[in-house]
Enzyme design. Structure first.
Site, mmCIF file in Angstrom:
data_model
loop_
_atom_site.group_PDB
_atom_site.id
_atom_site.type_symbol
_atom_site.label_atom_id
_atom_site.label_comp_id
_atom_site.label_asym_id
_atom_site.label_seq_id
_atom_site.Cartn_x
_atom_site.Cartn_y
_atom_site.Cartn_z
ATOM 1 N N ASP A 10 0.818 -1.214 0.000
ATOM 2 C CA ASP A 10 0.000 0.000 0.000
ATOM 3 C C ASP A 10 0.846 1.254 0.000
ATOM 4 O O ASP A 10 0.404 2.316 -0.427
ATOM 5 C CB ASP A 10 -0.950 -0.001 1.190
ATOM 6 C CG ASP A 10 -2.042 -1.024 0.974
ATOM 7 O OD1 ASP A 10 -1.802 -2.220 1.258
ATOM 8 O OD2 ASP A 10 -3.106 -0.649 0.454
ATOM 9 N N ASN A 20 1.643 -2.899 4.228
ATOM 10 C CA ASN A 20 0.668 -3.742 3.515
ATOM 11 C C ASN A 20 -0.353 -4.259 4.535
ATOM 12 O O ASN A 20 -0.221 -4.026 5.742
ATOM 13 C CB ASN A 20 1.368 -4.898 2.794
ATOM 14 C CG ASN A 20 0.431 -5.620 1.839
ATOM 15 O OD1 ASN A 20 -0.242 -4.976 1.023
ATOM 16 N ND2 ASN A 20 0.347 -6.940 1.926
#
Ligand code: MRU
Length: 341
Positions: free
Chosen positions: A225, A235
């Site tokens: 992310d 993440n």
């Protein structure tokens, strides 16, 4: 699977809160609609969040020619961790602001959103090729959350690598972690793997470390992310535990994502804002289903961080559309972006 499409002046999004039970499309007509869909996780996955937000800016300008600043602000605030969101909104904002408020501005925003969408689709294919070259000869793969066509344009990121390996006849088994609390792995990854015809088994998140230690996994691959300048990776929560287990077992822990997920302005993982979501997601089985059921004692205090940070030293390789950073260092991460550390 087509997670989002722009047609007839609206953004149509497959409602991911309803999968795998129902395939329903949402019709989104303004920034507020898109913000709601992002916050509910009807649209999710870092690259897809960015693309949807880009369309959200355009949609709002067709609705309200003077709405640029407010739309950008509310879209950026929708989810704090996935940096693609900020990058995408800033990019469309700049393209739109070059034109006077009116139809021309809205059209410029839409053209920029469509360009970003196409670029992310191409990035997915490049990630798939680079990642499959790297993981050749490792037929049993464990993954976390959902990183396929539901999370990014094209075939996705980590799941695109797996799909490419499967196309090459190199996948024996994919272990999909269920990904508590919202079960993106159980609901979405399994849905995609079934459609792709890839051999898989679903495991609870807590089973991963033991299976890795027992020698049942040849590699772990996940999405991201936000990647900090030093290679630390945010993440989906649970990722860090998989990285520790992979490191202890001496198998590769690979992160895949488009270069738009790298944020050179975030120096290290410590600077990444971790989204803390509604505790009811932890207390309830399961958000989105017809009848969510309480899972614990009513009112139990919960923590619900949606992401965790894996330090760069635990990441064997960062696979991007622009090539692979390996080992993952400030220099190799900058090189992927064509910069100096
Ligand atoms: O909260 P979500 O479902 O948006 O989180 C998604 C993830 O953590 C994915 O692993 C990440 O966005 C990479 S998607 C290609």
């Amino acid at each position: 699977v087509r997670a989002v499409r722009f047609a007839g002046g609206a953004l149509w999004a497959l409602d991911q809160t309803q999968l795998p039970w129902r395939e329903l499309e949402l019709e989104l007509r303004g920034a507020e609609d898109v913000v709601g869909a992002l916050q509910r996780l009807s649209i999710r996955g870092a690259p897809l969040i960015g693309v949807a937000a880009a369309y959200g800016v355009a949609l709002e300008l067709f609705r309200d020619p003077d709405g640029l600043d407010d739309a950008c602000e509310s879209l950026i605030a929708a989810r704090p961790t996935a940096v693609n969101l900020i990058h995408a909104v800033r990019r469309v904002r700049a393209a739109a602001a070059a034109h006077p408020a009116g139809p021309e501005r809205a059209a410029a925003a839409l053209a920029e959103a469509e360009a970003l969408h196409a670029e992310e689709e191409a990035a997915s294919e490049a990630i798939a090729r680079h990642g499959a070259d790297l993981l050749t000869g490792r037929p049993r793969i464990l993954t976390h959350c959902n990183t396929g066509a539901l999370a990014a344009p094209g075939r996705g990121t980590a799941l695109a690598v797996i799909a490419e390996l499967a196309d090459r006849g190199e996948v024996e088994l994919v272990l999909a972690c269920e990904t508590r609390p919202l079960l993106q792995g159980a609901r979405l990854t399994v849905y995609e793997l079934r459609r792709l015809g890839i051999e898989h088994a679903l495991v609870v998140d807590g089973a991963a470390a033991g299976l890795i230690a027992a020698g049942e996994v040849d590699a772990v691959i996940v999405g991201c992310d936000r990647v900090a300048a030093n290679g630390d990776v945010a993440n989906k929560v649970g990722t860090y535990a998989h990285a520790l287990a992979a490191g202890a077992a001496g198998i590769p822990f690979v992160v895949a994502g488009p270069s738009t997920t790298i944020d050179p302005s975030t120096a290290t993982g410590d600077e990444i804002t971790i989204e803390e979501r509604d505790p009811d997601e932890v207390r309830t089985l399961i958000a989105g289903a017809d009848e969510p059921r309480p899972l614990t004692v009513d009112g139990t205090p919960c923590r619900n961080p949606a992401f965790d940070v894996t330090p760069a030293r635990l990441v064997t390789a960062l696979v991007t559309d622009r090539g692979i950073a390996q080992p993952v260092t400030p220099t190799s991460v900058a090189a992927v972006l064509g910069r100096r550390a």
